[in-house]
Design an enzyme around this catalytic site. Structure first.
Site, short mmCIF file in Angstrom:
data_model
loop_
_atom_site.label_atom_id
_atom_site.label_comp_id
_atom_site.label_asym_id
_atom_site.label_seq_id
_atom_site.Cartn_x
_atom_site.Cartn_y
_atom_site.Cartn_z
N ALA A 43 -22.01 36.47 11.45
CA ALA A 43 -20.94 35.49 11.23
C ALA A 43 -20.56 34.80 12.54
CB ALA A 43 -19.71 36.16 10.64
N GLY A 63 -20.10 39.92 18.56
CA GLY A 63 -21.53 40.07 18.80
C GLY A 63 -22.30 38.78 18.63
N CYS A 64 -21.90 37.98 17.65
CA CYS A 64 -22.60 36.72 17.38
C CYS A 64 -22.33 35.69 18.48
CB CYS A 64 -22.22 36.18 16.01
SG CYS A 64 -22.69 37.33 14.69
N THR A 65 -21.13 35.74 19.04
CA THR A 65 -20.81 34.86 20.16
C THR A 65 -21.62 35.24 21.40
OG1 THR A 65 -18.62 34.32 19.33
CG2 THR A 65 -18.95 34.14 21.71
N ALA A 123 -25.21 34.11 20.80
CA ALA A 123 -25.35 32.65 20.93
C ALA A 123 -25.32 32.23 22.39
CB ALA A 123 -24.24 31.94 20.14
#
Length: 197
Positions: free
Chosen positions: A78, A83-85, A88
């Site tokens: 998401a 973690g996704c930030t 990215a």
């Protein structure tokens, strides 16, 4: 304490959903990279999806991207989560290396395209596109959808221009996805035959 006991106690405290998600996360993080999704050498499922690069929407086509060279396809749970930030940012920081290897990078999540417009600017730093897979069809075709949850698993693939999967890695921690895909691209490039004129 067993997971079922934790869930029963959390239900009494009105915390069933957050705890269930945490338990699912723990189950997924216990997967080893060796159990990652589609097998090496298999043909990557082709897809087209709405995507955003620098807040500008376009239609991403895997078939078209493969005509230009290898593709790094990574699924993430998401946008705007911790973690996704991190992931990215790490992909954005490594884009010069991916481009030097002739690779296209595309991130895919089940977020809507409006959310990804913002994510592509702030967290992807307008360096690579992210695609929207709201129904989870792309994630499912790559064995990258979390069971029972409306999220993709954190899985990275390297796909050769001929459409075959060169590398697959699943781990909920963002670390390892960038270094692994770069290493796979370098190994492929060292043995790939140059295109004939």
């Amino acid at each position: 304490m067993l997971r079922s006991d934790i869930l029963r106690r959390a239900t009494r405290l009105g915390m069933a959903l957050p705890v269930a998600m945490a338990l699912s996360y723990m189950a997924v993080t216990s997967l080893s990279p060796a159990r990652a999704a589609l097998p090496l050498g298999s043909t990557a499922p082709l897809f087209d999806a709405p995507a955003s690069l620098g807040g500008k929407q376009f239609r991403f086509s895997l078939a078209e991207a493969l005509k230009k060279g290898p593709v790094v396809l990574y699924f993430y749970p998401a946008a705007f989560t911790r973690g996704c930030t991190i992931e990215a940012h790490d992909f954005a920081d490594a884009m010069d290396q991916f481009q030097a290897l002739g690779a296209t990078v595309i991130g895919v999540s089940m977020d809507d395209i409006a959310k990804l417009d913002r994510f592509s600017v702030s967290e992807c730093r307008s360096r690579f596109p992210v695609a929207s897979d709201p129904a989870g069809k792309i994630a499912s075709s790559y064995d990258s959808k979390m069971p029972l949850l409306h999220y993709a698993n954190r899985t990275s693939y390297v796909i050769a221009p001929n459409g075959h999967i060169l590398y697959a890695y699943s781990a909920m921690a963002p670390e390892g996805h960038i270094s692994g895909t770069l290493a796979a691209l370098r190994a492929w490039k060292s043995v790939a035959k140059p295109a004939q004129p």
